[in-house]
Structure formats: C-alpha cells, structure tokens
Scaffold this motif. Structure first.
Motif, PDB file in Angstrom:
ATOM      1  N   GLN A  83       0.798  -1.334  -0.131  1.00 46.22           N
ATOM      2  CA  GLN A  83       0.098  -0.073  -0.208  1.00 46.22           C
ATOM      3  C   GLN A  83       0.892   1.148  -0.134  1.00 46.22           C
ATOM      4  O   GLN A  83       0.382   2.356  -0.366  1.00 46.22           O
ATOM      5  CB  GLN A  83      -0.937   0.055   1.355  1.00 46.22           C
ATOM      6  CG  GLN A  83      -2.031  -1.002   0.866  1.00 46.22           C
ATOM      7  CD  GLN A  83      -3.071  -1.104   2.140  1.00 46.22           C
ATOM      8  OE1 GLN A  83      -2.710  -0.532   3.165  1.00 46.22           O
ATOM      9  NE2 GLN A  83      -3.507  -2.246   2.212  1.00 46.22           N
ATOM     10  N   ASN A  84       2.122   1.086   0.444  1.00 42.80           N
ATOM     11  CA  ASN A  84       2.863   2.446   0.747  1.00 42.80           C
ATOM     12  C   ASN A  84       4.018   2.492  -0.430  1.00 42.80           C
ATOM     13  O   ASN A  84       5.053   2.957  -0.309  1.00 42.80           O
ATOM     14  CB  ASN A  84       3.590   2.556   1.958  1.00 42.80           C
ATOM     15  CG  ASN A  84       2.820   2.818   3.081  1.00 42.80           C
ATOM     16  OD1 ASN A  84       1.749   3.468   2.893  1.00 42.80           O
ATOM     17  ND2 ASN A  84       2.444   1.865   4.034  1.00 42.80           N
ATOM     18  N   ASN A  85       3.693   1.793  -1.480  1.00 45.67           N
ATOM     19  CA  ASN A  85       4.493   1.841  -2.702  1.00 45.67           C
ATOM     20  C   ASN A  85       5.893   1.444  -2.271  1.00 45.67           C
ATOM     21  O   ASN A  85       6.938   2.071  -2.597  1.00 45.67           O
ATOM     22  CB  ASN A  85       4.868   3.018  -3.358  1.00 45.67           C
ATOM     23  CG  ASN A  85       3.635   3.235  -4.420  1.00 45.67           C
ATOM     24  OD1 ASN A  85       3.092   2.241  -4.936  1.00 45.67           O
ATOM     25  ND2 ASN A  85       2.847   4.439  -4.433  1.00 45.67           N
ATOM     26  N   GLY A  86       6.183   0.283  -1.330  1.00 41.73           N
ATOM     27  CA  GLY A  86       7.551  -0.027  -0.881  1.00 41.73           C
ATOM     28  C   GLY A  86       8.783  -0.234  -1.845  1.00 41.73           C
ATOM     29  O   GLY A  86       9.793  -0.116  -1.651  1.00 41.73           O
ATOM     30  N   HIS A  87       8.192  -0.583  -3.177  1.00 41.19           N
ATOM     31  CA  HIS A  87       9.272  -0.919  -4.103  1.00 41.19           C
ATOM     32  C   HIS A  87      10.073   0.303  -4.502  1.00 41.19           C
ATOM     33  O   HIS A  87      11.050   0.245  -4.802  1.00 41.19           O
ATOM     34  CB  HIS A  87       8.506  -1.470  -5.464  1.00 41.19           C
ATOM     35  CG  HIS A  87       7.373  -0.516  -6.022  1.00 41.19           C
ATOM     36  ND1 HIS A  87       7.927  -0.017  -7.341  1.00 41.19           N
ATOM     37  CD2 HIS A  87       6.190   0.057  -5.863  1.00 41.19           C
ATOM     38  CE1 HIS A  87       6.943   1.089  -7.885  1.00 41.19           C
ATOM     39  NE2 HIS A  87       6.006   0.957  -6.955  1.00 41.19           N
ATOM     40  N   LEU A  88       9.449   1.723  -4.200  1.00 45.20           N
ATOM     41  CA  LEU A  88      10.148   2.835  -4.468  1.00 45.20           C
ATOM     42  C   LEU A  88      11.277   3.160  -3.460  1.00 45.20           C
ATOM     43  O   LEU A  88      12.142   3.842  -3.765  1.00 45.20           O
ATOM     44  CB  LEU A  88       9.255   4.119  -4.844  1.00 45.20           C
ATOM     45  CG  LEU A  88       8.409   3.933  -6.152  1.00 45.20           C
ATOM     46  CD1 LEU A  88       7.417   5.194  -5.930  1.00 45.20           C
ATOM     47  CD2 LEU A  88       9.082   3.853  -6.967  1.00 45.20           C
ATOM     48  N   ASN A  89      11.272   2.336  -2.513  1.00 42.68           N
ATOM     49  CA  ASN A  89      12.476   2.514  -1.353  1.00 42.68           C
ATOM     50  C   ASN A  89      13.657   1.620  -1.793  1.00 42.68           C
ATOM     51  O   ASN A  89      14.676   1.577  -1.040  1.00 42.68           O
ATOM     52  CB  ASN A  89      11.895   2.058   0.040  1.00 42.68           C
ATOM     53  CG  ASN A  89      10.786   2.908   0.481  1.00 42.68           C
ATOM     54  OD1 ASN A  89      10.802   4.027  -0.089  1.00 42.68           O
ATOM     55  ND2 ASN A  89      10.004   2.416   1.166  1.00 42.68           N
ATOM     56  N   LEU A  90      13.462   0.824  -2.990  1.00 39.86           N
ATOM     57  CA  LEU A  90      14.813  -0.012  -3.333  1.00 39.86           C
ATOM     58  C   LEU A  90      15.987   1.023  -3.568  1.00 39.86           C
ATOM     59  O   LEU A  90      15.551   2.116  -3.966  1.00 39.86           O
ATOM     60  CB  LEU A  90      14.351  -0.653  -4.630  1.00 39.86           C
ATOM     61  CG  LEU A  90      13.440  -1.741  -4.253  1.00 39.86           C
ATOM     62  CD1 LEU A  90      13.361  -2.728  -5.695  1.00 39.86           C
ATOM     63  CD2 LEU A  90      13.843  -2.899  -3.250  1.00 39.86           C
ATOM     64  N   THR A  91      17.074   0.578  -3.454  1.00 37.85           N
ATOM     65  CA  THR A  91      18.152   1.275  -4.009  1.00 37.85           C
ATOM     66  C   THR A  91      18.168   1.451  -5.436  1.00 37.85           C
ATOM     67  O   THR A  91      18.539   2.655  -5.742  1.00 37.85           O
ATOM     68  CB  THR A  91      19.519   0.758  -3.386  1.00 37.85           C
ATOM     69  OG1 THR A  91      19.449  -0.729  -3.856  1.00 37.85           O
ATOM     70  CG2 THR A  91      19.852   0.653  -1.936  1.00 37.85           C
ATOM     71  N   HIS A 149       4.285 -14.762  -2.315  1.00 33.19           N
ATOM     72  CA  HIS A 149       3.535 -13.572  -1.967  1.00 33.19           C
ATOM     73  C   HIS A 149       4.182 -12.260  -1.668  1.00 33.19           C
ATOM     74  O   HIS A 149       3.833 -11.222  -2.090  1.00 33.19           O
ATOM     75  CB  HIS A 149       2.567 -14.097  -0.795  1.00 33.19           C
ATOM     76  CG  HIS A 149       1.621 -14.959  -0.881  1.00 33.19           C
ATOM     77  ND1 HIS A 149       1.014 -15.710  -0.238  1.00 33.19           N
ATOM     78  CD2 HIS A 149       0.885 -15.476  -2.025  1.00 33.19           C
ATOM     79  CE1 HIS A 149       0.054 -16.528  -0.449  1.00 33.19           C
ATOM     80  NE2 HIS A 149       0.106 -16.315  -1.917  1.00 33.19           N
ATOM     81  N   ALA A 150       5.332 -12.494  -1.191  1.00 34.23           N
ATOM     82  CA  ALA A 150       6.334 -11.288  -0.782  1.00 34.23           C
ATOM     83  C   ALA A 150       6.665 -10.520  -2.030  1.00 34.23           C
ATOM     84  O   ALA A 150       6.974  -9.461  -2.395  1.00 34.23           O
ATOM     85  CB  ALA A 150       7.438 -11.774  -0.024  1.00 34.23           C
ATOM     86  N   MET A 151       7.212 -11.416  -2.958  1.00 31.24           N
ATOM     87  CA  MET A 151       7.351 -10.654  -4.628  1.00 31.24           C
ATOM     88  C   MET A 151       6.384 -10.340  -5.303  1.00 31.24           C
ATOM     89  O   MET A 151       6.799  -9.791  -6.444  1.00 31.24           O
ATOM     90  CB  MET A 151       8.499 -11.754  -4.829  1.00 31.24           C
ATOM     91  CG  MET A 151       9.709 -12.205  -4.010  1.00 31.24           C
ATOM     92  SD  MET A 151      11.039 -13.224  -5.058  1.00 31.24           S
ATOM     93  CE  MET A 151      11.784 -13.911  -3.452  1.00 31.24           C
ATOM     94  N   SER A 152       5.208 -10.860  -5.298  1.00 31.78           N
ATOM     95  CA  SER A 152       4.456 -10.796  -5.980  1.00 31.78           C
ATOM     96  C   SER A 152       3.902  -9.057  -6.370  1.00 31.78           C
ATOM     97  O   SER A 152       3.520  -8.837  -7.349  1.00 31.78           O
ATOM     98  CB  SER A 152       2.805 -11.405  -5.801  1.00 31.78           C
ATOM     99  OG  SER A 152       2.197 -11.098  -4.390  1.00 31.78           O
ATOM    100  N   ASN A 153       4.258  -8.359  -5.231  1.00 30.78           N
ATOM    101  CA  ASN A 153       3.793  -6.985  -5.210  1.00 30.78           C
ATOM    102  C   ASN A 153       4.889  -6.319  -6.616  1.00 30.78           C
ATOM    103  O   ASN A 153       4.496  -5.493  -7.307  1.00 30.78           O
ATOM    104  CB  ASN A 153       4.097  -6.076  -4.088  1.00 30.78           C
ATOM    105  CG  ASN A 153       3.781  -4.944  -4.051  1.00 30.78           C
ATOM    106  OD1 ASN A 153       2.544  -4.415  -4.906  1.00 30.78           O
ATOM    107  ND2 ASN A 153       4.587  -3.852  -3.850  1.00 30.78           N
ATOM    108  N   TYR A 154       6.263  -6.866  -6.454  1.00 23.19           N
ATOM    109  CA  TYR A 154       7.113  -6.392  -7.844  1.00 23.19           C
ATOM    110  C   TYR A 154       6.447  -6.902  -9.071  1.00 23.19           C
ATOM    111  O   TYR A 154       6.749  -5.970  -9.985  1.00 23.19           O
ATOM    112  CB  TYR A 154       8.283  -6.900  -7.356  1.00 23.19           C
ATOM    113  CG  TYR A 154       9.099  -6.338  -6.172  1.00 23.19           C
ATOM    114  CD1 TYR A 154       9.224  -5.055  -6.013  1.00 23.19           C
ATOM    115  CD2 TYR A 154       9.122  -7.231  -5.200  1.00 23.19           C
ATOM    116  CE1 TYR A 154       9.857  -4.498  -5.032  1.00 23.19           C
ATOM    117  CE2 TYR A 154       9.730  -7.005  -4.115  1.00 23.19           C
ATOM    118  CZ  TYR A 154      10.066  -5.731  -3.830  1.00 23.19           C
ATOM    119  OH  TYR A 154      10.719  -5.001  -2.546  1.00 23.19           O
ATOM    120  N   ASN A 155       5.636  -7.777  -8.988  1.00 27.17           N
ATOM    121  CA  ASN A 155       5.087  -8.163 -10.762  1.00 27.17           C
ATOM    122  C   ASN A 155       4.313  -7.272 -11.126  1.00 27.17           C
ATOM    123  O   ASN A 155       3.983  -7.075 -12.189  1.00 27.17           O
ATOM    124  CB  ASN A 155       4.629  -9.381 -10.122  1.00 27.17           C
ATOM    125  CG  ASN A 155       3.966 -10.125 -11.555  1.00 27.17           C
ATOM    126  OD1 ASN A 155       4.474 -10.013 -12.545  1.00 27.17           O
ATOM    127  ND2 ASN A 155       2.699 -10.668 -11.420  1.00 27.17           N
TER     128      ASN A 155
END
Lengths: 506, 117
Positions: A83-91, A149-155
C-alpha cells in the motif's frame, strides 16, 4: 447439581510423549519391511529408532499456533509494503535481478523440499523423524508460498516476475536448482536427509540466506526482509534437524560412515555449484553490497564449516572431497558467472549489466589477486563494444555440465586462464562436466545422470528445434522486456520515472 | 552399481543423436580466450564441411574477441576430446571423425590481448 470439574492439563513431557512417540504403532497384519520398503537399499543400518532425539520437542498443536502467529505478522507487513509503494524504497531496480533469480530458481526449490520431506516422513519407520519431517514439510511449502506472496507486489510494476513457474520448468539456468532437488528427491530417504537436511540446510544455507536477507535489508526490500524474519526460526529448527540426522545415522552403526561420507562429498559439491549464483548476486547484483562473496565464504564456509567438520571428526567424518577445489574457485566464480549472464542475457528473464567504474573499483579492492588481472580486461573490452554500438551477445549458447547443469564457465583449479574440460564416455554416449567434482558424481551413478534434461541440447530438439523466437515463447520470456541489458530496459525507465514522481516536484 | 535403486534400473539418455533430426552437436572453444564464458554449442548436419563450420558459425561467434581477425587458420593447433588432432578442412565433420557431442579446442599461441600481463 453440577459439579465443576477442573480440566486436567497435560505437563509438557506427557504432552510431548502422547503427541509424538505414542502416535506410532506396531503393525500386526503387514511386516515392517512391507510398510517401509525403502529402508534397506541404500545400505544404511539403523538398529534403534527410539535413540532419535528431538532437539525441539515441538508438538503439532504448538507448531500450528506459532506458525499462525508468524503468518499474521508477515501478511500485515506485506500489505503495508504494497500500500505504501514499498518498491520505490529500493536502492535501485538492478536489485530486482537477484530477486527474479531467487523467485525462478530458489522458491520452487522450497516447494521441492516440501515434497521431499513429506515423502521421507512417510518412509522413515521412527516416530521422532516422522514428526520432525512432517513439520519441515509444512515449513517448506509455507516458505514457497510466503516468498511468492512477498515478491508478487513487484510483479505489478516490473518485468521478469510474471512467469516464474513456466521458467522453473523450462528456462535454462533454473534447471541448475531444479536438477539439484530432483537428484535429492529421486534418491533414497537417507540420502535425501543428508543432501537437504544436512548438507544444504546445515552446511550451506547460511551462505544463501544470510547474504540474501542482509542484501534485501541493505537495498530497501522490506518484503523480502519480512519473509526472512518469518522463516528464521524455521531455519534454526531445520539446521538442528540436519545435525541430529547425521549424528543419529553415524551413531547407529559403524558401517554407515563410508556411505555418509560419500553423500557429504557429493552434496557439498552439488550445493556449492547451486549456490555459486549467490556469489554473483553478492558481488555484482546488489546495488548496495553487504560483503563480498569471498568475505562471506571466509565466515560461513571456512570458519563455520571448518568448526562443524572438526566436530564431526570424532565420528570419522572428513571435510568434503571438493573443499580445496571450492576454496580455489572463490576468487573467480562470481566474475565467471556474471560474464556469462551478461553475454547470454538475451535468454534470461532478468537483467544483467556491465559493472560501472565504481563497481570495478570495489571488485579490485575485494579481489586484489584476481579481478584486475583476469576479469577487468574482459569487462573493459565489453564496455568498448557497447560504446561502439555493437554490444556483446554470445549467441553460441553454452556447453552444460551433465551433473550440475551449469554452463561450463569454470577454469582449471590451478589455472584461471584455461577452461576446465572434463568428459567421459558411458555406453557409447559422450558426457561433459564442469569439474572433477561433477564428473565423480556422474561416474558414481551414471544411470541416473544420463537422463539429465539439459536445456541447451534440448533447445535443438522437439518442440523448439533451434528456433530462438519459438524458444522464448515456450519459456514465456518477453523479448525486449524481461531480458537483456539493464541499461535502457523498461525496468530502469519505470523505476527512475516513478521514483522521480515520489521524490521531486516534476 | 550404476545407480542406487531397489531393483534393476536402466535409463534412456536424453541427448542421443537421433533426437536432433539429422543434425549433431559439436562443442568448440578457443583456449585462453575467456571473453566467451563457455564453449560454444553448435548444431550441424554431419555432412557439413569442416571449413564451413570454421568460416560460418565459428568465425561469426569469435568476432567479438579482439584477436579474432589475427587468427591464422593454417597455424591453429587443434584438440579433439582433449587430444592433439589435425582436421581436414575440406572433409565433412563425419569424415573428420567428429562425433555427436565431441569437444574441439583451438589454440593460437601468442595471441592473447585480453589477458593483462
């Protein structure tokens, strides 16, 4: 009038006895050999299954309670991450290549381990190992699910995640991990336990999970870190089970020693080859690096592994046969893999790239005896080819090792300038290997390994017959999206654009 | 014992030559030229002339190496199955005794641009 009766509560000891050991029974109308038909053919002798010690004394009801609690926490954090666009916190989105390899090759391995433990839990006659294997079987399927499940959000945002199940079956590099687990699952129950329970879970797992989970933490991947925490207590239990297994087998009969030693030799080498890909992740794929592969090996291989084999010496166990060859390969393997992954990146469902000048400075510092001498000149040349508009693609495909199924990228243990060529003929057919270790494994059981499904030779057989475009469709690889150089990829463009939206006012 | 099994166990190899529809596999590599991460896998009809293998797919694949243009094919030393061997460029793969899945290695002493001194 009703009398209030206090419910009797079982003490821990009684509960354990009733819920594990007492669940077994003596068969009356079938013989034990009929019930457990796979107990003798491997040559392992067990005289008393009751000598099995359960290090955790965990019963199923307690197990469910703990796991359910962990599951609730895990999914709460995964939801928040999504929900918080966690993928944008990647380095940096380059990090995702490591994750894609993990999802395509390792998560299916968790599922394979689940099947393997479910099977050996049925095949062992002792109640202690039956219960322990049952718990581990459930852990492993849970790990496969929670990783997916943990990685599905990146998909939802990035390429290369969408077809991991097809790729597990069909793309070339995943056959390395798949053949590893297939080899263990098609072995007898005792060999399976030494292969997965001891060699993989005990000796090698730290080299996989510690760098991987630290890598996730260093690179802002909260989803994977959360999985790591959720799996941690399971892994501790698996390691203890692995150690219990080997001690139990060795204490039961002196004749078991040479058989077990042979399995340790084999599975150390197979595990070392599978985990070789972790070296590339650590040295090349993490934008923010945790430590070098060499540093990880010194801690988890030399120190921890050394102490373990010292401890097992009292049973007569020696360090695995391939140990010295492994040590000689440590300063070379990550570079050899990454050069391969880059030049074959048209056929990978993840991106590779040329290391930047900064990356190369780091590599020289971490590998002072090898990087500048052997590997930097190749990267500099590849950089020149890319700058000239003729990026290096090696369409020659690769010779694969019949045993580990990796491309034969490795050099002679004592000559890093010469490819290691090993071959043998069995029943009139020729077979090739990447190393002495893999050749020994083959020669010990040739009838097993001649069946290997080697993806490169398969590409020239039905149904693909050498057509690269057809092959991409067959492995669900989207050309121009999933594969190729990270530089200029959709993943790169999207990550930079979205992160720009999140961090600037443009 | 050729495999640990509860009864006699015979397997079928997956990569037999008849699966390749009239072609065969040949592995070729250039010693000490490790820009190429692994030996090349080529799939060709056994009637292919050795010269065609060299001038066709092999020459194309080797181009990326800075030494490729300087190869003097009359002076290359060859190994087949790791033993010294001399090919007949005008004869076919079959007539040269190059079997299915054979590994050929070429050596070009003196050429080695990508190896730091």
């Amino acid at each position: 009038m009703d009398m209030k009766v206090t419910k009797k509560k079982l003490g821990l000891k009684d509960k354990y006895k009733l819920m594990t050991r007492d669940l077994g029974w003596e068969p009356s109308y079938h013989s034990k050999d009929e019930l457990y038909p796979y107990m003798n053919y491997e040559g392992i002798k067990i005289h008393d299954w009751d000598k099995w010690e359960d290090p955790f004394r965990l019963t199923m009801d307690a197990y469910w309670k703990y796991q359910a609690e962990k599951e609730r926490k895990f999914y709460a954090i995964i939801d928040a991450h999504a929900q918080n666009n966690g993928h944008l916190n990647l380095t940096d989105a380059r990090y995702l290549s490591a994750l894609k390899i993990f999802l395509q090759a390792i998560s299916p391995g968790e599922y394979a381990a689940h099947r393997g433990f479910a099977r050996v839990g049925r095949e062992f006659p002792g109640v202690g190992p039956q219960v322990a294997c049952q718990m581990q079987a459930i852990d492993e399927i849970r790990h496969a699910q929670t990783q997916i499940h943990a990685m599905s959000n990146y998909n939802r945002y990035y390429n290369g995640f969408h077809a991991f199940a097809d790729q597990r079956d069909r793309i070339w590099y995943t056959s390395v991990a798949r053949s590893f687990f297939d080899d263990a699952m098609s072995a007898g129950p005792f060999e399976f336990m030494i292969a997965i329970g001891f060699s993989f879970e005990y000796v090698l797992t730290n080299l996989l999970f510690v760098p991987f989970m630290s890598g996730a933490a260093y690179n802002g991947d909260m989803a994977t870190v959360t999985f790591g925490f959720s799996a941690q207590s399971d892994e501790a239990r698996h390691m203890t089970l692995g150690l219990e297994v080997i001690k139990f087998i060795l204490e039961q009969d002196p004749d078991n020693l040479p058989i077990v030693q042979n399995w340790i030799d084999k599975w150390f080498w197979r595990g070392f080859r599978v985990l070789g890909l972790v070296s590339t992740m650590m040295d090349y794929m993490l934008p923010k690096r945790v430590m070098s592969w060499r540093e990880a090996w010194d801690i988890y291989g030399v120190e921890n592994g050394g102490a373990l084999f010292k401890d097992l010496a009292r049973y007569g166990i020696k360090p695995p046969k391939g140990w010295d060859d492994a040590e000689k390969a440590i300063d070379h393997m990550s570079h050899q893999f990454m050069l391969g992954l880059y030049q074959w990146s048209f056929g990978t469902a993840f991106h590779a790239w040329i290391p930047s000048d900064d990356d190369m400075r780091w590599l020289s510092a971490k590998y002072p005896d090898t990087f500048d001498q052997y590997y930097r000149p190749r990267w500099e040349h590849i950089k020149k080819l890319a700058a000239a508009g003729t990026p290096f693609k090696n369409y020659g495909l690769a010779k694969l090792c019949q045993t580990c199924q990796l491309p034969t990228v490795f050099t002679e243990p004592d000559d890093p300038t010469l490819t290691c060529h090993r071959e043998t003929v069995y029943k009139g057919e020729k077979y090739h290997f990447c190393s002495d270790g893999c050749q020994h494994i083959f020669e010990n059981e040739p009838e097993k390994y001649i069946q290997a499904w080697l993806p490169m030779p398969q590409l020239f057989q039905d149904p693909v017959n050498g057509d690269l475009g057809e092959w991409m469709k067959w492995v669900s690889l989207l050309d121009g999206k999933d594969n190729g150089d990270y530089a200029g990829s959709e993943d790169q463009k999207n990550f930079e654009a979205w992160r720009g939206l999140a961090t600037t006012n443009q | 014992m050729t495999v640990a099994a509860i009864k006699e166990y015979l397997a079928v190899p997956r990569d037999r030559v008849e699966n390749f529809h009239g072609k065969q596999l040949v592995y070729v590599s250039w010693d000490r030229h490790l820009l190429f991460a692994a030996p090349f896998l080529l799939c060709l009809p056994p009637e292919t002339a050795f010269r065609e293998l060299v001038n066709g797919p092999l020459a194309m694949l080797l181009q990326a190496d800075p030494d490729a243009a300087a190869i003097d094919w009359t002076k290359v030393e060859w190994l087949k199955s790791n033993q010294p061997w001399t090919p007949d460029f005008d004869a076919s793969l079959a007539a040269n005794g190059i079997g299915h899945k054979d590994q050929l290695r070429l050596r070009t002493s003196g050429l080695n641009s990508l190896l730091a001194a």
